[in-house]
Design an enzyme around this catalytic site. Structure first.
Site, PDB file in Angstrom:
ATOM      1  N   MET A 118       0.727  -1.107   0.056  1.00 41.12           N
ATOM      2  CA  MET A 118      -0.170   0.076  -0.058  1.00 41.12           C
ATOM      3  C   MET A 118       0.865   1.363  -0.126  1.00 41.12           C
ATOM      4  SD  MET A 118      -3.246  -1.034   2.837  1.00 41.12           S
ATOM      5  CE  MET A 118      -1.866  -1.788   3.793  1.00 41.12           C
TER       6      MET A 118
ATOM      7  N   CYS B 100      -1.888  -2.096 -10.287  1.00 43.17           N
ATOM      8  CA  CYS B 100      -2.245  -1.060  -9.942  1.00 43.17           C
ATOM      9  C   CYS B 100      -3.166  -0.180 -11.013  1.00 43.17           C
ATOM     10  CB  CYS B 100      -1.132  -0.317  -9.549  1.00 43.17           C
ATOM     11  SG  CYS B 100      -1.556   1.845  -8.980  1.00 43.17           S
TER      12      CYS B 100
END
Length: 378
Positions: free
Chosen positions: A34, A144
């Site tokens: 993250m 992503c």
């Protein structure tokens, strides 16, 4: 805190060999990669509360190439830094080096997976070699969906170029994995159809990777949309047939739920993301007490952040995720400018001395003075 995995997989299943310095993802509940929430203190806190492995935040290959590597005598960390080119000396203080990546070899090295953002086999290899001696594996981000990643052909953009993605993984396996004896893995998202996903997974499993993580959302989906697991059993079956560990990701709330989902879908491991961002004690089992009160977690976080001289902006962001947003403490902390002020807001008087030391080393008092002077001149 490893799982008893006998009920999740059979011991006779084919397996890609795990390199000497690598780690098997099977039976693991891990911290997901993250941005901002995967920095060093957050990783160490997740390990403290029972995470088996931790993924660092996606780090772009080009940002790592050309960095200066140093062992920090104060924090015992390995720091990869570069000096910003746009810092003006007219601001009244010297340019400070920017941290690109930090790791703590003693406290996390054997359980840390470095995730790389890349669109080039050669750049991926060059960047990965810088950290390979200090981590347990290299993971390629192929999931992503954000423009900063996809515009450069990285992240989820790689899902549309499976041959190119496979070439990146093959290069990393041969030139990094085999050389440093660590595992190479990849994190993907679901494709439009199960057939396309299956073909992709089979291709990637043929590159020599030891692990594959699937985020159970398609590229257009956002975190607020519920994860879809219709393809998960198929993916785990393909990975197992190829001897590659399969880790599931998406809407996993805690360790107990992770274990239950692994058994239900046949996954080898599970990632916890947003739930760990708001309370990393999500890695504790219900048998050991489950989630802890936020104040206790914040106290632990501050001790770790101070101990490793964490960059101020990241500490402030992480505290904003850990502290309830409607509380007065939240307003006091988010309005703070230094570690010392945060300790005062949280009532952590016993950390004041250490906090002042960090403030001095990070130049926070100096920055505050420069900001105040600028306001007076305005």
């Amino acid at each position: 805190m490893l799982l008893s995995i006998g009920t999740i997989m059979t011991s006779s299943a084919r397996r890609v060999p795990i390199p000497k310095n690598g780690v098997d993802y099977r039976g693991k509940v891990v911290l997901a990669p993250m941005v901002r929430s995967g920095e060093l203190p957050s990783r160490l806190l997740a390990l403290h509360y029972g995470a088996d492995l931790v993924w660092g935040p996606e780090t772009i290959d080009k940002s790592m190439i050309g960095t200066t590597k140093r062992t920090n005598p104060v924090s015992s960390t390995i720091d990869y830094t570069r000096t910003p080119s746009n810092t003006s000396r007219s601001q009244g203080f010297e340019a400070r080096e920017s941290y690109i990546y930090r790791l703590h070899p003693a406290r996390e090295g054997s359980r840390l997976i470095f995730q790389i953002g890349t669109s080039s086999p050669s750049s991926a290899v060059e960047a990965a070699k810088l950290v390979a001696p200090h981590v347990a594996g290299i993971d390629v981000n192929a999931g992503c969906p954000k423009p900063f990643s996809t515009v450069g052909g990285m992240g989820a953009a790689l899902l549309q170029k499976p041959d190119h993605l496979a070439s990146i993984l093959s290069a990393l396996v041969k030139e990094v994995g085999e050389v440093f004896e660590i595992g190479i893995s990849v994190k993907i998202r679901l494709l439009e159809t199960a057939e396309k996903t299956e073909a992709l997974v089979r291709k990637l499993c043929g590159t020599g990777i030891t692990g594959l993580t699937v985020h159970c959302r398609t590229t257009p989906m956002r975190p607020r949309e519920r994860a879809i697991r219709d393809q998960l059993r198929m993916i785990t079956d393909v990975c197992r047939s190829e001897g590659v560990a399969c880790v599931m990701n998406g809407d996993v709330k805690n360790r107990d739920e992770a274990v239950q989902l692994m058994r239900e879908f046949g996954a080898d491991g599970a990632m916890i993301a947003s739930a760990a961002e708001s309370n990393p004690s999500a890695f504790r089992t219900s048998a050991t007490g489950g989630l802890l009160p936020w104040r206790e977690v914040v106290h632990e976080y501050m001790k770790v952040a101070i101990d490793v001289d964490n960059k101020w902006g990241n500490t402030k962001f992480a505290l904003g995720q850990l502290i309830p947003g409607k509380s007065q403490v939240y307003r006091d902390v988010t309005g703070s400018k230094t570690y010392t002020e945060v300790c005062e807001a949280l009532g952590l008087e016993h950390l004041h001395g250490q906090a002042r030391g960090v403030d001095e080393r990070l130049g926070l008092y100096q920055c505050r003075g420069a900001t105040a002077l600028k306001r007076l001149k305005a």
